[in-house]
Design a protein around this motif. Structure first.
Motif, PDB file in Angstrom:
ATOM      1  N   THR A   4      38.295  46.309  36.649  1.00 23.83           N
ATOM      2  CA  THR A   4      36.884  46.224  36.682  1.00 23.83           C
ATOM      3  C   THR A   4      36.399  45.533  38.093  1.00 23.83           C
ATOM      4  N   ASN A   6      32.684  44.690  39.702  1.00 26.28           N
ATOM      5  CA  ASN A   6      31.332  44.446  39.223  1.00 26.28           C
ATOM      6  C   ASN A   6      30.909  44.977  37.784  1.00 26.28           C
ATOM      7  N   GLY A   7      31.709  44.809  36.948  1.00 25.71           N
ATOM      8  CA  GLY A   7      31.359  45.076  35.630  1.00 25.71           C
ATOM      9  C   GLY A   7      31.939  46.366  35.078  1.00 25.71           C
ATOM     10  N   VAL A  49      35.602  38.900  48.135  1.00 27.95           N
ATOM     11  CA  VAL A  49      35.230  38.957  47.008  1.00 27.95           C
ATOM     12  C   VAL A  49      35.741  37.880  46.032  1.00 27.95           C
ATOM     13  N   GLU A  50      35.171  37.645  44.853  1.00 31.40           N
ATOM     14  CA  GLU A  50      35.687  36.861  43.808  1.00 31.40           C
ATOM     15  C   GLU A  50      36.848  37.831  42.802  1.00 31.40           C
ATOM     16  N   GLU A  52      39.160  37.175  39.245  1.00 31.42           N
ATOM     17  CA  GLU A  52      39.176  36.421  38.118  1.00 31.42           C
ATOM     18  C   GLU A  52      40.609  35.998  38.322  1.00 31.42           C
ATOM     19  N   LYS A  72      34.720  40.837  41.368  1.00 27.73           N
ATOM     20  CA  LYS A  72      33.213  40.686  41.719  1.00 27.73           C
ATOM     21  C   LYS A  72      33.015  40.825  43.221  1.00 27.73           C
ATOM     22  N   SER A  73      32.285  41.623  43.611  1.00 29.13           N
ATOM     23  CA  SER A  73      32.108  41.791  44.905  1.00 29.13           C
ATOM     24  C   SER A  73      30.830  41.242  45.404  1.00 29.13           C
ATOM     25  N   GLN A  74      29.671  41.208  44.157  1.00 28.45           N
ATOM     26  CA  GLN A  74      28.027  40.832  44.338  1.00 28.45           C
ATOM     27  C   GLN A  74      27.903  39.818  43.770  1.00 28.45           C
ATOM     28  N   THR A  75      28.634  38.861  43.502  1.00 27.19           N
ATOM     29  CA  THR A  75      28.086  37.376  42.955  1.00 27.19           C
ATOM     30  C   THR A  75      27.399  36.734  44.057  1.00 27.19           C
TER      31      THR A  75
END
Ligand code: FES
Length: 351
Positions: A4, A6-7, A49-50, A52, A72-75
């Motif tokens: 996954t 960015n969702g 990126v973040e 999890e 998540k690359s756009q937090t």
């Protein structure tokens, strides 16, 4: 596997990095030291990126995908870090986009655009590194270098010419040629791999400067005319003058993987040269005159036929060329063996 980003659930392949999986799925993450040919450098840190389950920010170009990974690359944290990296790169160089040859074809510019950085927040006034214009084909401007190391990796690991490296230390670190020689005095063979892989305007093709930006030119795929390897080329052509302005190696070229030698990349001035022969020439009374193809072929046929009749087929021998294609070489030997009826046929590469 499924990951996954960015969702959004997307496919990824075993052995891919997070960055490769993201780019393959159309998700842009800024990246400057990574290039598919030189692999993950983990140096510029633009690609953070973040992920999890992993502490802190991760360089997406060096972390391998795993089943079920959540990226998540756009937090705000990731974007802030990406912005800082690009901001500092812009601050520590002279990136005058308006006048830069690479405007519109610059990965630093792409990253700044994506992150919404209009101008760097700090400006160092004292950046004034001497240009290196000593090389015949590559223009070196260290004021625009972002020390991503792609040229170093490409020169040493891809084309294995081992000319470029990082020299000096700390703030003064810069790319050097051999033991800090000028490029033109170094052992560089001018293959231009460094200029093709440079993401900014630090290493650029000298003969293309001022002749049009890459997005203004028509891109035409072709095959290098110089030898039998058959390197795939991308020609960049000025459609107004129909002149080649620049040549790059096609990254999907099956025999060259984007690499070229000095001839394939820079030896294209013959294409539009006024001295280039456009019609056959026949010598009469010591002078060449232009002839039609029919005339020239009839003459060659009659002369060869006369020689063959008088002295036999083995009085003729034929040499083919490394500059033509395999298919043309095949046809040529077929012509000599069946038409001329001799096996005296060879190829110049045997020399
Ligand atoms: Fe990942 Fe440079 S692209 S660290």
């Amino acid at each position: 596997m499924q990951i996954t980003i960015n969702g959004n659930r997307m496919e990824a392949k075993e052995g891919q990095t997070v960055l490769q999986a993201a780019l393959a799925s159309g998700v842009y993450i800024p990246h400057l030291c990574y290039h598919e040919k030189v692999g993950a450098a983990g140096k510029c840190r633009a690609c953070v990126v973040e992920i999890e389950g992993m502490r802190g920010l991760q360089t997406s170009c060096s972390v391998m995908v795993k089943e079920g990974m959540v990226v998540k690359s756009q937090t705000e944290t990731a974007l802030q870090a990406q912005r800082l990296v690009i901001d500092l790169m812009l601050s520590t160089g002279k990136h005058d986009c308006l006048a830069c040859e690479q405007n519109g074809h610059c990965e630093l510019q792409d990253a700044a655009y994506f992150l919404g950085i209009e101008r760097p927040s700090i400006l160092y006034a004292d950046i004034d590194r001497e240009l290196d214009t000593t090389s015949e084909f590559v223009h070196v401007d260290r004021n625009k270098c972002i020390s991503c190391g792609r040229c170093v990796a490409a020169c040493n690991g891809t084309v294995v010419n081992q000319v470029i490296d990082f020299g000096m230390r700390g703030h003064s670190t810069e790319i050097v040629f051999n033991t800090n020689k000028k490029m033109g005095d170094s052992t560089c063979v001018q293959c231009g791999e460094c200029s093709q892989i440079c993401p900014v305007g630090a290493l650029i093709d000298k003969n293309s400067i001022g002749k049009g930006r890459i997005w203004e030119l028509d891109k035409v795929s072709s095959v290098c005319p110089y030898c039998g390897v058959g390197c795939k080329l991308e020609l960049f052509v000025d459609r107004k003058t129909n002149k080649i302005v620049k040549i790059e190696g096609a990254e999907d070229g099956p025999t060259n993987d984007g690499m070229l030698c000095i001839k394939g990349r820079y030896g294209y001035d013959f294409v539009g040269h006024p001295d280039r022969l456009k019609t056959p020439l026949i010598k009469e009374n010591g002078q060449f005159r232009e002839a039609t193809w029919d005339e020239a072929i009839d003459l060659v046929v009659s002369k060869f036929s006369a020689v063959k009749e008088k002295y036999g087929p083995d009085s003729i021998m034929a040499l083919s060329s490394a500059k033509v294609t395999n298919e043309e070489n095949y046809t040529f030997q077929k012509l000599i063996r069946t038409g001329f009826q001799t096996n005296n046929v060879d190829h110049c590469a045997r020399l």
